[in-house]
Design an enzyme around this catalytic site. Structure first.
Site, PDB file in Angstrom:
ATOM      1  N   PHE B 129       0.849  -1.183   0.000  1.00  0.00           N
ATOM      2  CA  PHE B 129       0.000   0.000   0.000  1.00  0.00           C
ATOM      3  C   PHE B 129       0.894   1.247   0.000  1.00  0.00           C
ATOM      4  O   PHE B 129       1.834   1.350   0.791  1.00  0.00           O
ATOM      5  CB  PHE B 129      -0.940   0.014   1.210  1.00  0.00           C
ATOM      6  CG  PHE B 129      -1.907   1.156   1.136  1.00  0.00           C
ATOM      7  CD1 PHE B 129      -2.850   1.198   0.122  1.00  0.00           C
ATOM      8  CD2 PHE B 129      -1.843   2.205   2.026  1.00  0.00           C
ATOM      9  CE1 PHE B 129      -3.731   2.260   0.017  1.00  0.00           C
ATOM     10  CE2 PHE B 129      -2.723   3.280   1.927  1.00  0.00           C
ATOM     11  CZ  PHE B 129      -3.662   3.310   0.913  1.00  0.00           C
ATOM     12  N   ASP B 199       2.385  -4.764   8.396  1.00  0.00           N
ATOM     13  CA  ASP B 199       1.201  -3.916   8.365  1.00  0.00           C
ATOM     14  C   ASP B 199      -0.014  -4.833   8.289  1.00  0.00           C
ATOM     15  O   ASP B 199      -0.177  -5.581   7.316  1.00  0.00           O
ATOM     16  CB  ASP B 199       1.274  -2.972   7.160  1.00  0.00           C
ATOM     17  CG  ASP B 199       0.060  -2.048   7.077  1.00  0.00           C
ATOM     18  OD1 ASP B 199      -0.966  -2.326   7.735  1.00  0.00           O
ATOM     19  OD2 ASP B 199       0.140  -1.056   6.326  1.00  0.00           O
ATOM     20  N   TYR B 224     -10.234   1.057  10.897  1.00  0.00           N
ATOM     21  CA  TYR B 224     -11.507   1.349  10.221  1.00  0.00           C
ATOM     22  C   TYR B 224     -11.912   0.338   9.155  1.00  0.00           C
ATOM     23  O   TYR B 224     -12.903   0.540   8.477  1.00  0.00           O
ATOM     24  CB  TYR B 224     -11.521   2.773   9.652  1.00  0.00           C
ATOM     25  CG  TYR B 224     -10.397   3.168   8.708  1.00  0.00           C
ATOM     26  CD1 TYR B 224     -10.400   2.796   7.372  1.00  0.00           C
ATOM     27  CD2 TYR B 224      -9.359   3.972   9.149  1.00  0.00           C
ATOM     28  CE1 TYR B 224      -9.402   3.194   6.508  1.00  0.00           C
ATOM     29  CE2 TYR B 224      -8.341   4.384   8.294  1.00  0.00           C
ATOM     30  CZ  TYR B 224      -8.372   3.989   6.974  1.00  0.00           C
ATOM     31  OH  TYR B 224      -7.377   4.387   6.130  1.00  0.00           O
ATOM     32  N   LYS B 225     -11.134  -0.728   9.021  1.00  0.00           N
ATOM     33  CA  LYS B 225     -11.492  -1.748   8.042  1.00  0.00           C
ATOM     34  C   LYS B 225     -12.245  -2.877   8.759  1.00  0.00           C
ATOM     35  O   LYS B 225     -13.379  -2.695   9.164  1.00  0.00           O
ATOM     36  CB  LYS B 225     -10.235  -2.239   7.328  1.00  0.00           C
ATOM     37  CG  LYS B 225      -9.514  -1.124   6.563  1.00  0.00           C
ATOM     38  CD  LYS B 225      -8.257  -1.639   5.900  1.00  0.00           C
ATOM     39  CE  LYS B 225      -7.436  -0.506   5.294  1.00  0.00           C
ATOM     40  NZ  LYS B 225      -8.111   0.155   4.169  1.00  0.00           N
ATOM     41  N   ARG B 378     -12.490  -4.896  -6.608  1.00  0.00           N
ATOM     42  CA  ARG B 378     -12.117  -5.480  -5.324  1.00  0.00           C
ATOM     43  C   ARG B 378     -13.359  -5.718  -4.472  1.00  0.00           C
ATOM     44  O   ARG B 378     -14.160  -4.818  -4.267  1.00  0.00           O
ATOM     45  CB  ARG B 378     -11.160  -4.524  -4.611  1.00  0.00           C
ATOM     46  CG  ARG B 378     -10.522  -5.108  -3.378  1.00  0.00           C
ATOM     47  CD  ARG B 378      -9.514  -4.137  -2.791  1.00  0.00           C
ATOM     48  NE  ARG B 378     -10.175  -3.045  -2.099  1.00  0.00           N
ATOM     49  CZ  ARG B 378      -9.584  -2.284  -1.163  1.00  0.00           C
ATOM     50  NH1 ARG B 378      -8.315  -2.500  -0.833  1.00  0.00           N
ATOM     51  NH2 ARG B 378     -10.235  -1.299  -0.582  1.00  0.00           N
TER      52      ARG B 378
END
Lengths: 419, 419
Positions: B129, B199, B224-225, B378
């Protein structure tokens, strides 16, 4: 002010008095701690609920665009800019004050290294808020610089010699309430080839700040004190446009990228202050901060920060005079400056032994100020919601606590809270 | 799975199905984007309201103690620790993933410099990312190191030679959903004298993570995922106890001080992971994160992360197979791994031309996945609230969008949203 009736008359004549209706101040509290945590604006709960239940709950990921989450940092930043003499597009809300200070001090040290590599000293005050010093200590070590702490504020100007890279100051001192002359010190710094960083934690929303007019270099500030953004609200960061594009700040996260959604492996900083963004901000916290900033902007039709400042000075002047007149026999000393030009929006008293329990006894009576180690009683006056009658009543409580020796029984149940 | 009835039967037999009642999923939405922003837990609005209206509004500054705000970062951190194989007191919630990565990569580079100064390379993946790479790019420059990006995940092990200081990887790739073997790569790294940073943005709450069992060195992750903490929720940071006390991380803000309320001018880092705190956290954001983490912990009596992982694999396996079976003629290619051991909790398809408009057409139908440049569709599967019937229906919608050429009319009204 000699009587409570006089205080009530001052409130009745105060053109800013209606601004208090923007807040939810508990009935049983006289709140003199807005310099630590501002009071809840009445608009905030509904707005937060809207963000949580509707924008997040129903809009879900779509709200980054449809609810404007993606530009919140800039939108709130532009509003704060109006309160501190910065232009639109020059300031963003982001991260914490500590993190933002890391960004701007890193940038300032890089600029100094490029323009004047022999300058290796960061000058600050020993009485600066500790987190500022801790961050500077870290960056000084990293950049092979030295952090030099000045004890006497009057001696700062003379220390700005040709070994100094950066002057890093908090505009209004968190313990004493003493305020620096930003324009004069910035001019002195610049004429000595020194960059300036101003921490506006105890200034934004409380005193008149003119970043552009002062020709300052960098600034950071806090969202949860006089901006009423809520506990741990996002902070803000400003870089003068002449510096904003010069270097990357080291916290080069994706929100500061020129095109975050291109997902390129190489960092390319956004133009201007947007490169001072790092990771994804809390949308809920940012929305609450916006509500808080709006309560200060609501004063604009009534004279804005200048009018708020005039009221703040009247409040602090009155409190200091009353406390001196009515509590003189109890060994309290005033620490904050008498001179209006040197005083922020707080009054600090000191007592070598009883400061902590006196603050506790006052809190037990609903008069919330705070204690700052080792011996400071700190009272903050937020002109948006503090009334002259609060000043009168607070001093009355203080006098009674002292006269009755009430502080001897004060429960030691609260450590100092977040400044 | 051959029919919608079969999907409904799988849901009826699913012991984890009751966990969905913890969430407010909009009626008209099939949400396959929990890997970007998790769904709102039903408990969150009331908890946030309590923090805002009561703890802040009524308690004001007193709530730092009386409502436990001052230890929220640790309390929430201890809960997250249970989901990623870390011990109590080893992990804190703080700042953003980007900022936390800066902290741990700085610490890792300092450790490497002390123990093996000749090692000057940070190894990562080009497909990592971007914010991770941007932060690494910044720190590589600062530390006189070099960031080397590997294109082929299979080639990472061979690159761990004696010039490498740190291996920094995202456990589950955000674009492809490919998952690394944390234990194996960590072992390979250690045997080559290399430190590891993981990560967990797309792992925590989605796949089984065992930081201690893998003997990892540092980790960061996102709130927040799959942790459902809300937009821009605080992130988290973990350091193995063998490293936590070795060095300061450079963001040495006051919340990481051993005694923040002594207000000493010198930084003295707190023992353990607390030194990875920096400034004052948003209490509202932290409270919302806690509600989100609690939704994952609610699976503990039903088998916890292992049970959630088993369901997640069943969901992704079924989706991939169905999409292949029913949409084979439309030029879609599966990008995410077929092998369960290599697949995170998402399925990624690619199409060279129509990926973006197909995602838009699906969103218009209420099937929310997302587009990742340049050509990825996705779909994330959060086992807490995603049903087998959602899998069936999503593929049905996808097929119709493709068969009717509906994507040709998809409005180009949404840029990619926050991952």
């Amino acid at each position: 002010m000699q009587t409570r009736e006089e205080a009530l008359a001052l409130d009745a004549a105060d053109p800013l008095a209606p601004l208090r209706a923007q807040f939810t101040v508990p009935d049983d509290v006289i709140y003199l701690d807005g310099n630590s945590l501002g009071v809840l604006p009445s608009a905030t709960p509904a707005r937060v609920q809207q963000v949580v239940a509707e924008e997040w709950g129903q809009g879900l990921i779509r709200s980054w665009n449809s609810a404007g989450w993606i530009t919140l940092a800039q939108r709130v930043g532009d509003k704060i800019a109006r309160l501190v003499g910065a232009g639109p597009g020059e300031l963003v809300a982001a991260d914490s004050t500590s993190v933002n200070l890391f960004k701007v001090l890193s940038a300032a040290l890089k600029i100094a290294k490029a323009d004047a590599p022999a300058r290796r000293v960061i000058v600050s005050e020993r009485s600066n808020f500790p987190t500022d010093l801790y961050i500077a200590e870290s960056l000084a070590a990293q950049h092979g610089c030295r952090l030099e702490l000045i004890d006497d504020a009057e001696a700062i100007g003379a220390r700005l010699r040709d070994d100094v890279a950066v002057l890093m100051l908090t505009h209004v001192n968190y313990r004493t309430g003493r305020m620096h002359d930003m324009a004069a010190l910035t001019a002195a710094a610049h004429s000595a080839g020194v960059l300036t960083i101003w921490d506006l934690a105890h200034s934004a929303g409380a005193v008149v700040v003119d970043l552009q007019g002062s020709n300052a270099d960098f600034a950071v500030g806090c969202g949860y004190k006089y901006l009423n953004g809520g506990p741990g609200a996002p902070a803000f960061v400003w870089a003068h446009p002449r510096h904003a594009d010069r270097f990357w700040q080291p916290l080069s996260g994706w929100m500061g990228h020129a095109a975050p959604f291109e997902f390129t492996p190489d960092y390319r900083p956004a133009p201007g202050i947007a490169r001072y963004l790092c990771g994804t901000p809390s949308v809920v916290a940012m929305a609450a901060l916006e509500c808080g900033v709006d309560t200060v902007l609501a004063a604009e039709p009534m004279g804005g920060m200048a009018a708020l400042r005039a009221k703040s000075l009247a409040l602090t002047r009155t409190f200091a005079a009353l406390a001196e007149a009515r509590c003189a026999d109890h060994g309290l000393t005033r620490v904050s400056p008498d001179d209006d030009a040197l005083r922020g929006s707080q009054v600090c008293l000191s007592h070598p032994e009883t400061a902590y329990p006196v603050v506790q006894a006052l809190i037990a009576r609903g008069v919330i100020g705070d204690f700052r180690a080792p011996d400071i009683l700190r009272f903050g006056f937020t002109p948006l919601y503090t009334r002259f009658v609060d000043v009168w009543d607070a001093v009355e409580h203080l006098m009674q606590v002292l006269e009755h020796g009430e502080w001897r029984e004060a429960r030691f149940n609260q450590k100092a809270a977040v400044t």
